[in-house]
Design an enzyme around this catalytic site. Structure first.
Site, PDB file in Angstrom:
ATOM      1  CB  CYS A 152      -0.928  -0.034   1.212  1.00 62.18           C
ATOM      2  SG  CYS A 152      -1.791   1.511   1.541  1.00 62.18           S
ATOM      3  CB  CYS A 186       0.225   1.913   4.035  1.00 62.88           C
ATOM      4  SG  CYS A 186      -1.473   1.311   3.869  1.00 62.88           S
TER       5      CYS A 186
END
Length: 271
Positions: free
Chosen positions: A35, A38
């Site tokens: 991600c 993230c």
């Protein structure tokens, strides 16, 4: 030394997050290695962990390694950041957020200025200084329950204590304190336990409720409940005894064994 944001496994979650948040807030970053957002959010969360060290804990949960946790807490997109307080989710946001938004999120988890004043009052030995700190806290938050409870406990004036508690948010602790004050005030008005017992023994039904309140005020809750249940069964004192009994329940709390035993008996007496 920088704060390390711990990667929490499913087997650790209850101890580290749920139980840990009962001592201080725990912020959980639900993330995954693949991600991109993230990875962008991670340094900002580490910075927040550093700034709030000792006040807020920050941990990470890899959703690929802990899919059941992600499902349990409704994680539908990542990064998903959830703050746990007292074992429950108290705040959250999803996606990459600007630094000011994240900073505000963390600021809302720590103690407020009023909270800090109450904490300071708890360590203050000088009575006047302690009261001043508590009054400052209630100026900042007029319904602050901890400040109101401390101020009420710091006065021998029942009416003044009632007035302070009436301003506070009706937390269970505040409601318990109000009920306890009510029982104490009534006890002071109606006389002592021995005199009231004699009146009840002589057939004075009106004295029964007063006796129950007086017993509760001196901490004899078991006898108080028994006396007030008899009052509920008596038509002329039914309503007054019920109200007094509910005040005793409030003082003790719903989980108290005496309350658990007495509630079915109260229902039976009423109906």
């Amino acid at each position: 030394m920088s704060v390390v944001v711990k990667d929490v496994q499913e087997s650790e979650f209850v101890d580290v997050v749920v139980e840990g948040s009962k001592s201080r807030p725990v912020v959980v970053d639900f993330w995954a290695e693949w991600c991109g957002p993230c990875r962008q959010l991670s340094p900002l969360l580490e910075q927040m962990a550093e700034q709030h060290a000792g006040q807020v804990d920050v941990v990470k949960v890899n959703v690929d390694h802990a899919p059941r946790l992600a499902q349990q807490f409704g994680v539908q997109g990542i990064p998903a950041v959830k703050a746990f307080v007292d074992g429950k989710v108290a705040g959250e946001f999803t996606g990459l957020q600007p630094a000011p938004v994240v900073a505000q999120f963390f600021a809302g988890l720590g103690p407020s200025e009023a909270d800090r004043l109450v904490i300071a009052a708890g360590t203050e030995s000088d009575a006047d200084r302690r009261r001043s700190l508590l009054e400052q806290a209630m100026e900042l938050e007029v319904d602050h329950p901890a400040a109101a409870l401390a101020l009420a406990a710091d006065t021998d004036d029942v009416e003044a204590a009632r007035a302070v508690l009436a301003r506070a948010r009706p937390t269970p602790e505040v409601q318990q304190a109000i009920a306890a004050l009510s029982l104490t005030a009534t006890s002071e008005e109606v006389g002592n336990v021995d005199d009231l017992r004699r009146l009840v023994a002589q057939g004075d039904e009106e004295a029964r409720v007063a006796l129950g309140r007086a017993l509760a005020a001196v901490g004899d809750h078991e006898d108080a409940i028994a006396v007030l249940l008899d009052g509920v069964r008596t038509p002329s004192t039914k309503d007054e005894a019920r109200d007094a009994l509910l005040e005793v329940f409030t003082v003790l709390g719903n989980d108290h064994p005496l309350v658990k035993q007495a509630r079915p008996r109260l229902a039976a007496a009423l109906f």
